[in-house]
Scaffold this motif. Structure first.
Motif, mmCIF file in Angstrom:
data_model
loop_
_atom_site.group_PDB
_atom_site.id
_atom_site.type_symbol
_atom_site.label_atom_id
_atom_site.label_comp_id
_atom_site.label_asym_id
_atom_site.label_seq_id
_atom_site.Cartn_x
_atom_site.Cartn_y
_atom_site.Cartn_z
ATOM 1 N N LYS A 298 -6.230 -4.600 2.176
ATOM 2 C CA LYS A 298 -5.822 -3.188 2.111
ATOM 3 C C LYS A 298 -4.989 -2.822 3.339
ATOM 4 O O LYS A 298 -3.959 -2.134 3.232
ATOM 5 C CB LYS A 298 -7.056 -2.300 2.026
ATOM 6 C CG LYS A 298 -6.788 -0.801 2.077
ATOM 7 C CD LYS A 298 -8.093 -0.018 1.874
ATOM 8 C CE LYS A 298 -7.873 1.485 1.996
ATOM 9 N NZ LYS A 298 -7.669 1.895 3.398
ATOM 10 N N ILE A 299 -5.416 -3.291 4.520
ATOM 11 C CA ILE A 299 -4.655 -3.014 5.732
ATOM 12 C C ILE A 299 -3.286 -3.681 5.664
ATOM 13 O O ILE A 299 -2.281 -3.113 6.110
ATOM 14 C CB ILE A 299 -5.431 -3.479 6.983
ATOM 15 C CG1 ILE A 299 -6.719 -2.672 7.131
ATOM 16 C CG2 ILE A 299 -4.578 -3.310 8.246
ATOM 17 C CD1 ILE A 299 -7.627 -3.165 8.233
ATOM 18 N N LYS B 118 -3.078 -1.648 14.391
ATOM 19 C CA LYS B 118 -3.164 -2.323 13.090
ATOM 20 C C LYS B 118 -1.885 -2.282 12.272
ATOM 21 O O LYS B 118 -1.675 -3.148 11.412
ATOM 22 C CB LYS B 118 -4.331 -1.769 12.279
ATOM 23 C CG LYS B 118 -4.186 -0.332 11.845
ATOM 24 C CD LYS B 118 -5.425 0.088 11.049
ATOM 25 C CE LYS B 118 -5.339 1.546 10.636
ATOM 26 N NZ LYS B 118 -6.527 1.947 9.851
ATOM 27 N N SER C 150 -10.858 -5.468 2.264
ATOM 28 C CA SER C 150 -10.496 -4.424 3.215
ATOM 29 C C SER C 150 -9.363 -4.874 4.135
ATOM 30 O O SER C 150 -8.502 -4.076 4.518
ATOM 31 C CB SER C 150 -11.712 -3.978 4.039
ATOM 32 O OG SER C 150 -12.172 -5.004 4.876
ATOM 33 N N GLU D 44 -1.092 -1.457 3.751
ATOM 34 C CA GLU D 44 -0.764 -0.276 4.544
ATOM 35 C C GLU D 44 0.232 -0.609 5.647
ATOM 36 O O GLU D 44 1.122 0.195 5.952
ATOM 37 C CB GLU D 44 -2.044 0.315 5.142
ATOM 38 C CG GLU D 44 -2.983 0.899 4.097
ATOM 39 C CD GLU D 44 -4.358 1.266 4.662
ATOM 40 O OE1 GLU D 44 -5.138 1.905 3.942
ATOM 41 O OE2 GLU D 44 -4.639 0.902 5.824
ATOM 42 N N GLY E 233 -12.819 -4.646 8.852
ATOM 43 C CA GLY E 233 -11.669 -3.982 8.270
ATOM 44 C C GLY E 233 -10.833 -3.110 9.171
ATOM 45 O O GLY E 233 -10.038 -3.588 9.976
ATOM 46 N N GLU E 234 -11.037 -1.807 9.034
ATOM 47 C CA GLU E 234 -10.203 -0.820 9.710
ATOM 48 C C GLU E 234 -10.172 -1.005 11.225
ATOM 49 O O GLU E 234 -9.200 -0.658 11.877
ATOM 50 C CB GLU E 234 -10.712 0.584 9.381
ATOM 51 C CG GLU E 234 -10.505 1.004 7.937
ATOM 52 C CD GLU E 234 -9.033 1.150 7.584
ATOM 53 O OE1 GLU E 234 -8.270 1.669 8.417
ATOM 54 O OE2 GLU E 234 -8.650 0.724 6.489
ATOM 55 N N ASP F 79 -4.918 -8.959 8.377
ATOM 56 C CA ASP F 79 -4.207 -7.683 8.258
ATOM 57 C C ASP F 79 -2.719 -7.836 7.992
ATOM 58 O O ASP F 79 -1.965 -6.873 8.046
ATOM 59 C CB ASP F 79 -4.441 -6.817 9.503
ATOM 60 C CG ASP F 79 -3.876 -7.447 10.773
ATOM 61 O OD1 ASP F 79 -3.262 -8.528 10.695
ATOM 62 O OD2 ASP F 79 -4.046 -6.845 11.855
#
Length: 320
Positions: A116-117, A61, A113, A120, A53-54, A91
């Motif tokens: 989610k990125i 990112k 996840s 964002e 993920g992150e 991403d």
């Protein structure tokens, strides 16, 4: 457009005529209950990036890389007023710039996840996702009706699935007649030799990885690479009606510090041979190695960069 996981009928989100309602989690339609990753058993295996993920793209990112924006423009032109399926969208490196182009997009990935990125990244770049449908889906069984989308990209995913032929056949199934499976390749052999000395960068990367696995080997843990070879060209030439190729010249200089690319993925078990390493043991070894390397190369060693010249982009398009 979508296919119900219970009765296999085509339906529109969120509710099927059989009564099944697809739930949403943080604006992502949950179209599969498949696990994020399968690395054992007799069935199909695959690697998902849920726990990476992150750290997947490190400090970059939220950036919209120029080469991704260029590729996204090609996709948007091909899609026109139709629908683009970004399969294993990650991403959002393509889904977000395609959204900026106004392209109707289904962005699907096995990892919530990563999705989610994507959200964002869009927010960071002030790009609306109004035309984007975010879905948790399994590429091995795409939850879309036959001949329902106009273009598909499956970027950097086929080698992470033990049965990539099944995925390509699913892509072929969901494409409309005349639709396009669009593939991006780099052409490293066609770029000039970069006039940069990257010896220190590679010394650190190779030494760090070697020391990491040496310590794990001492604990009885050995690397297992989850990456499967696949001859895309052979299968696609058999399945699809015609093929075109376009080269976009790049040859732009780039610079990637350790802290933005290699280190975030390495420290978060982001490489496929790390997926079976226990997290507590991984964290213990990584912490020890980072201290050792800081003492040897200096506290600022994560700033050391890989410099080079971008390869040209080769876009291969297969038409149904």
């Amino acid at each position: 457009m979508f296919v119900c996981s219970k009765c296999r009928s085509a339906f529109s989100l969120p509710r099927c005529k059989c009564g099944y309602t697809v739930r949403q989690l943080q604006n992502v339609w949950q179209l599969t209950d498949a696990p994020d990753m399968v690395t054992s058993g007799n069935g199909d295996q695959y690697i998902g990036y849920e726990y990476i993920g992150e750290a997947y793209s490190g400090g970059r990112k939220y950036l919209m890389e120029e080469s991704d924006v260029i590729f996204a423009k090609e996709i948007s032109v091909l899609t026109g007023d139709g629908i683009f399926l970004d399969l294993a969208c990650g991403d959002g490196c393509l889904a977000v710039p395609c959204a900026a182009n106004g392209t109707r997009t289904i962005a699907g990935d096995i990892s919530n996840s990563m999705l989610k990125i994507l959200r964002e990244k869009a927010a960071h770049n002030q790009i609306s996702l109004e035309n984007v449908t975010l879905c948790r889906m399994n590429a091995l069984e795409i939850p879309l009706a036959d001949e329902s989308v106009d273009t598909v990209v499956a970027n950097s995913v086929l080698h992470l699935i033990s049965n990539p032929e099944r995925v390509v056949r699913e892509i072929y199934r969901v494409l409309k007649k005349g639709g396009a499976f669009v593939c991006r390749d780099d052409a490293p052999g066609k770029t000039p030799e970069a006039p940069f000395d990257n010896s220190l960068y590679f010394e650190i990367v190779n030494s760090l990885y070697s020391a990491y696995w040496e310590k794990l080997n001492q604990r009885g843990i050995y690397a297992k690479k989850y990456s499967w070879k696949f001859h895309r060209e052979d299968l696609c030439n058999r399945l699809f009606g015609r093929r075109t190729e376009k080269t976009i010249e790049r040859k732009q200089q780039y610079e990637r510090p350790l802290k933005e690319c290699f280190l975030p993925r390495f420290t978060s078990r982001g490489f496929s041979d790390q997926v079976d390493v226990p997290k507590d043991l991984h964290d213990e070894i990584v912490a020890e190695l980072l201290q050792t390397f800081a003492a040897k190369y200096g506290e600022n060693f994560p700033e050391i960069s890989l410099k080079g010249i971008e390869a040209d982009i080769v876009i291969t398009t297969y038409y149904k």
